[in-house]
Design an enzyme around this catalytic site. Structure first.
Site, PDB file in Angstrom:
ATOM      1  N   GLU A 111      -3.791   4.757  -5.658  1.00  0.00           N
ATOM      2  CA  GLU A 111      -5.308   4.298  -5.180  1.00  0.00           C
ATOM      3  C   GLU A 111      -5.823   5.531  -4.279  1.00  0.00           C
ATOM      4  O   GLU A 111      -5.371   6.084  -3.528  1.00  0.00           O
ATOM      5  CB  GLU A 111      -5.289   3.095  -4.282  1.00  0.00           C
ATOM      6  CG  GLU A 111      -5.135   1.830  -5.058  1.00  0.00           C
ATOM      7  CD  GLU A 111      -5.699   0.509  -4.497  1.00  0.00           C
ATOM      8  OE1 GLU A 111      -6.304   0.634  -3.417  1.00  0.00           O
ATOM      9  OE2 GLU A 111      -5.267  -0.523  -4.977  1.00  0.00           O
ATOM     10  N   HIS A 161     -12.730   2.900  -2.959  1.00  0.00           N
ATOM     11  CA  HIS A 161     -11.263   2.995  -3.277  1.00  0.00           C
ATOM     12  C   HIS A 161     -11.133   2.459  -4.818  1.00  0.00           C
ATOM     13  O   HIS A 161     -12.182   2.180  -5.314  1.00  0.00           O
ATOM     14  CB  HIS A 161     -10.232   2.054  -2.552  1.00  0.00           C
ATOM     15  CG  HIS A 161     -10.262   0.687  -2.761  1.00  0.00           C
ATOM     16  ND1 HIS A 161     -11.422  -0.183  -2.102  1.00  0.00           N
ATOM     17  CD2 HIS A 161      -9.360  -0.023  -3.448  1.00  0.00           C
ATOM     18  CE1 HIS A 161     -10.851  -1.299  -2.515  1.00  0.00           C
ATOM     19  NE2 HIS A 161      -9.976  -1.439  -3.193  1.00  0.00           N
ATOM     20  N   HIS A 207      -8.948   1.320  -8.102  1.00  0.00           N
ATOM     21  CA  HIS A 207      -7.708   0.064  -8.504  1.00  0.00           C
ATOM     22  C   HIS A 207      -7.272   0.826  -9.963  1.00  0.00           C
ATOM     23  O   HIS A 207      -7.764   0.522 -10.940  1.00  0.00           O
ATOM     24  CB  HIS A 207      -8.353  -1.209  -8.803  1.00  0.00           C
ATOM     25  CG  HIS A 207      -8.511  -1.866  -7.653  1.00  0.00           C
ATOM     26  ND1 HIS A 207      -9.176  -3.055  -7.774  1.00  0.00           N
ATOM     27  CD2 HIS A 207      -8.256  -1.939  -6.364  1.00  0.00           C
ATOM     28  CE1 HIS A 207      -9.139  -3.821  -6.684  1.00  0.00           C
ATOM     29  NE2 HIS A 207      -8.656  -3.019  -5.707  1.00  0.00           N
ATOM     30  N   ASP A 241      -8.011  -6.614  -0.357  1.00  0.00           N
ATOM     31  CA  ASP A 241      -9.576  -6.119  -0.160  1.00  0.00           C
ATOM     32  C   ASP A 241     -10.255  -7.202   0.378  1.00  0.00           C
ATOM     33  O   ASP A 241     -10.980  -6.784   1.326  1.00  0.00           O
ATOM     34  CB  ASP A 241     -10.114  -5.832  -1.421  1.00  0.00           C
ATOM     35  CG  ASP A 241      -9.213  -4.731  -2.320  1.00  0.00           C
ATOM     36  OD1 ASP A 241      -8.893  -3.837  -1.462  1.00  0.00           O
ATOM     37  OD2 ASP A 241      -9.533  -4.714  -3.351  1.00  0.00           O
TER      38      ASP A 241
END
Length: 136
Positions: A24, A82, A84, A95
């Site tokens: 990530e 961010h 995935h 999250d």
């Protein structure tokens, strides 16, 4: 509520999507909150201290420097972003926990797309992304 960003900023997120990697990736969103619109003027990538394909933790030293730069330059940190790499752009359980603790905009990037969410202690809601400016 919606997120507004220049095409150049959105292009940076598209570049992240196209080069998603195994771990990530993560960072901060600089901009300003104006009523029901959140203007994102810059994305800053910060090292993922976890080096994990399924979770992230912003490197604390880089994060502090980014906050100091934002303050010095008169910008607000309005959220986080961010990737995935192994999943869709939808908030994971971690999250959602993070959104309760760190409210604001959360942008999630995956190979299948880029989505924005507004998180708070009450939960989260998907918000639209408006891209402004010319394609160049």
């Amino acid at each position: 509520m919606k997120v507004v960003m220049a095409r150049k900023v959105y292009g940076m997120l598209e570049n992240v999507r196209e080069n998603i990697g195994y771990y990530e990736r993560c960072g901060l969103l600089f901009g300003e909150l104006c009523g029901n619109e959140i203007y994102i003027t810059e994305i800053v990538e910060i090292e993922n201290a976890r080096k994990s394909p399924s979770e992230f933790e912003l490197d604390p030293v880089q994060t502090l420097k980014a906050f100091e730069r934002a303050e010095r330059d008169g910008m607000e940190v309005v959220g986080v972003w961010h990737t995935h790499p192994l999943w869709i752009p939808f908030p994971s359980l971690k999250d959602r926990e993070g959104m309760r603790v760190y409210p604001g905009v959360w942008i999630i990037v995956s190979e299948s797309g880029i989505k924005a969410y507004f998180g708070s202690e009450k939960g989260f809601v998907e918000v639209g992304i408006e891209v402004t400016g010319s394609p160049q």
